[in-house]
Motif scaffolding. Structure first.
Motif, PDB file in Angstrom:
ATOM      1  N   ARG A  21      20.806  46.193  51.323  1.00 29.61           N
ATOM      2  CA  ARG A  21      21.916  45.882  52.247  1.00 29.61           C
ATOM      3  C   ARG A  21      23.000  45.122  51.494  1.00 29.61           C
ATOM      4  O   ARG A  21      22.756  44.602  50.405  1.00 29.61           O
ATOM      5  CB  ARG A  21      21.391  44.968  53.376  1.00 29.61           C
TER       6      ARG A  21
ATOM      7  N   ALA B 139      19.713  41.740  57.252  1.00 24.55           N
ATOM      8  CA  ALA B 139      18.659  41.646  56.223  1.00 24.55           C
ATOM      9  C   ALA B 139      17.843  40.377  56.411  1.00 24.55           C
ATOM     10  O   ALA B 139      16.620  40.383  56.229  1.00 24.55           O
ATOM     11  CB  ALA B 139      19.287  41.675  54.831  1.00 24.55           C
TER      12      ALA B 139
ATOM     13  N   THR C  89      17.085  44.166  49.107  1.00 26.71           N
ATOM     14  CA  THR C  89      17.310  44.344  50.550  1.00 26.71           C
ATOM     15  C   THR C  89      17.907  45.711  50.861  1.00 26.71           C
ATOM     16  O   THR C  89      17.810  46.179  51.999  1.00 26.71           O
ATOM     17  CB  THR C  89      18.276  43.270  51.109  1.00 26.71           C
TER      18      THR C  89
ATOM     19  N   THR D 222      10.406  38.087  54.407  1.00 26.51           N
ATOM     20  CA  THR D 222      10.598  36.746  53.826  1.00 26.51           C
ATOM     21  C   THR D 222      11.867  36.077  54.351  1.00 26.51           C
ATOM     22  O   THR D 222      12.097  34.900  54.087  1.00 26.51           O
ATOM     23  CB  THR D 222      10.757  36.844  52.292  1.00 26.51           C
ATOM     24  N   HIS D 223      12.722  36.831  54.999  1.00 26.70           N
ATOM     25  CA  HIS D 223      14.044  36.381  55.482  1.00 26.70           C
ATOM     26  C   HIS D 223      15.017  36.059  54.342  1.00 26.70           C
ATOM     27  O   HIS D 223      16.183  36.408  54.404  1.00 26.70           O
ATOM     28  CB  HIS D 223      13.929  35.203  56.453  1.00 26.70           C
TER      29      HIS D 223
ATOM     30  N   GLY E 216      14.733  37.234  51.273  1.00 30.43           N
ATOM     31  CA  GLY E 216      14.933  38.472  50.512  1.00 30.43           C
ATOM     32  C   GLY E 216      14.711  38.301  49.022  1.00 30.43           C
ATOM     33  O   GLY E 216      13.624  38.513  48.498  1.00 30.43           O
ATOM     34  N   ASN E 217      15.739  37.868  48.335  1.00 31.62           N
ATOM     35  CA  ASN E 217      15.645  37.620  46.888  1.00 31.62           C
ATOM     36  C   ASN E 217      16.712  36.583  46.503  1.00 31.62           C
ATOM     37  O   ASN E 217      17.602  36.293  47.300  1.00 31.62           O
ATOM     38  CB  ASN E 217      15.786  38.948  46.104  1.00 31.62           C
TER      39      ASN E 217
ATOM     40  N   GLU F  26      12.409  40.771  46.853  1.00 31.02           N
ATOM     41  CA  GLU F  26      12.527  42.166  47.321  1.00 31.02           C
ATOM     42  C   GLU F  26      14.000  42.556  47.438  1.00 31.02           C
ATOM     43  O   GLU F  26      14.779  41.828  48.061  1.00 31.02           O
ATOM     44  CB  GLU F  26      11.872  42.324  48.707  1.00 31.02           C
TER      45      GLU F  26
ATOM     46  N   ASP G 227      15.532  41.040  59.351  1.00 26.80           N
ATOM     47  CA  ASP G 227      14.521  42.094  59.157  1.00 26.80           C
ATOM     48  C   ASP G 227      13.540  41.846  58.018  1.00 26.80           C
ATOM     49  O   ASP G 227      12.387  42.265  58.105  1.00 26.80           O
ATOM     50  CB  ASP G 227      15.216  43.436  58.880  1.00 26.80           C
ATOM     51  N   MET G 228      13.992  41.239  56.929  1.00 26.97           N
ATOM     52  CA  MET G 228      13.100  41.087  55.769  1.00 26.97           C
ATOM     53  C   MET G 228      11.950  40.132  56.139  1.00 26.97           C
ATOM     54  O   MET G 228      12.201  39.065  56.714  1.00 26.97           O
ATOM     55  CB  MET G 228      13.843  40.479  54.568  1.00 26.97           C
TER      56      MET G 228
END
Ligand code: DON
Length: 352
Positions: free
Chosen positions: A132, A139, A130, A145-146, A148-149, A128, A142-143
């Motif tokens: 950010r 990020a 972010t 998955t933590h 993110g990508n 995903e 909040d994400m």
């Protein structure tokens, strides 16, 4: 008498035209010479035009949170294109070796998928954007998955932590060897960059520890940061980088060595992630204006991939606010627009 002569002249003209078409060939026959160079001269002219247009652009500034990068000559400017049939076009400072930085994340992702398969990598990292900055702590919090990508620092450190090996050295050598196979020649660490970054990477260590709290890092957090710091400090020049890009354009096969370095089934996952997150919080604007999968690094490099055709790499150290090279973005946008290279353009993908 006059009519006979004029008929004779027409006949000569017709014969001349026929010979010209057979010998030189129509424009479309030239197109087939190279998938990336419908007309090599035209591509070269467009790249030269872009180079001259942006040569004196001094917008942006070198990354300075890694001390080594602050003192790289900001005037350096190199462009390289490598096609899927291994034609090479170079302009400017293409022999200068700069640190690959975040562009390395693309290839560690490829190696992780090679080892674990794309499903496990997706589960453990995610994909995903972010929205950010690349080193954002919020990020990670909040994400869902933590991680993110695989291209933001947190997700990239976690991706590096997926690489197997009996010890740190074995993991690092595996990564460096993989990058070298993608580049088609031996790449080496720029030790000064590594030392400079290792001395100032408290932020990345904090991200790794935060991931540990969420159980989203898969090896020792500090060891993973150290290997990640080394991978970012690998030296590449613009041509080597363009060839690394061309491997992705060529379905994972290195156009110079012929080796299938990246599994072709993994390539779409890599390119889609590059499209969504390759330029961090500049990725949406990039997709809008350029429409090509790309990846930037704070060393000043950007690669953009034209699937099936080739890759362009530009090196220019001055960055924008998001950490993306200013001139590299401008050159690639100019060249891609002129050549109608855009994943989302019907005419570019052959639908029109
Ligand atoms: O970890 C870092 O901050 C750097 N080694 C890499 C960041 C980077 O290249 C972001 N790219 N635009």
């Amino acid at each position: 008498m006059f009519r006979i002569r004029s008929r004779f002249v027409s006949l000569i003209f017709a014969a001349y035209f026929l010979v010209a078409v057979v010998c030189v060939g129509p424009a479309s026959a030239q197109t087939k010479r190279s998938p990336v160079a419908p007309n090599r001269e035209r591509v070269e002219a467009i790249v030269r035009e872009a180079y001259d247009k942006f040569r004196s652009d001094s917008t942006g500034k070198n990354a300075d949170y890694i001390p080594y990068l602050a003192q790289v000559d900001p005037r350096l400017f190199g462009v390289a294109i490598v096609s899927t049939d291994n034609q090479v076009f170079e302009l400017g400072d293409v022999n200068y070796s700069f640190s690959i930085q975040s562009i390395s994340k693309v290839y560690t992702l490829a190696l992780a998928m090679e080892e674990l398969g794309y499903d496990k990598v997706f589960q453990r990292i995610g994909s995903e954007p972010t929205g950010r900055p690349f080193n954002s702590v919020p990020a990670v919090v909040d994400m869902p998955t933590h991680t993110g990508n695989p291209f933001v620092n947190a997700g990239a450190i976690a991706t590096t932590s997926l690489i197997s090996g009996r010890n740190e050295d074995e993991k690092w050598n595996k990564i460096l060897d993989f990058y070298s196979r993608v580049a088609g020649e031996k790449l080496v660490l720029i030790d000064e960059v590594y030392k400079s970054e290792a001395a100032t990477n408290a932020g990345n260590k904090a991200l790794a520890m935060l991931l540990a709290k969420y159980e989203r890092i898969y090896a020792d957090p500090f060891e993973s940061v150290d290997i990640y710091t080394k991978q970012c400090s690998v030296g590449v020049n613009a041509t080597q980088l363009a060839r690394m890009g061309a491997v992705l354009a060529n379905n994972g096969r290195n156009p110079a060595t012929g080796e299938q370095v990246i599994k072709s089934e993994d390539v779409p996952y890599i390119l889609s992630t590059m499209t969504m997150a390759g330029l961090y919080d500049g990725s949406g604007s990039w997709a809008w204006h350029v429409g090509l999968p790309a990846k930037s690094g704070v060393g000043g490099g950007i690669i953009a991939i034209v699937p099936g055709k080739g890759a362009i790499a530009v090196f220019s150290p001055r960055l924008d606010e998001a950490g993306n090279s200013v001139r590299a973005q401008k050159v690639i946008e100019f060249v891609a627009n002129k050549l109608d290279f855009n994943l989302f353009s019907p005419s570019s993908v052959g639908l029109k």
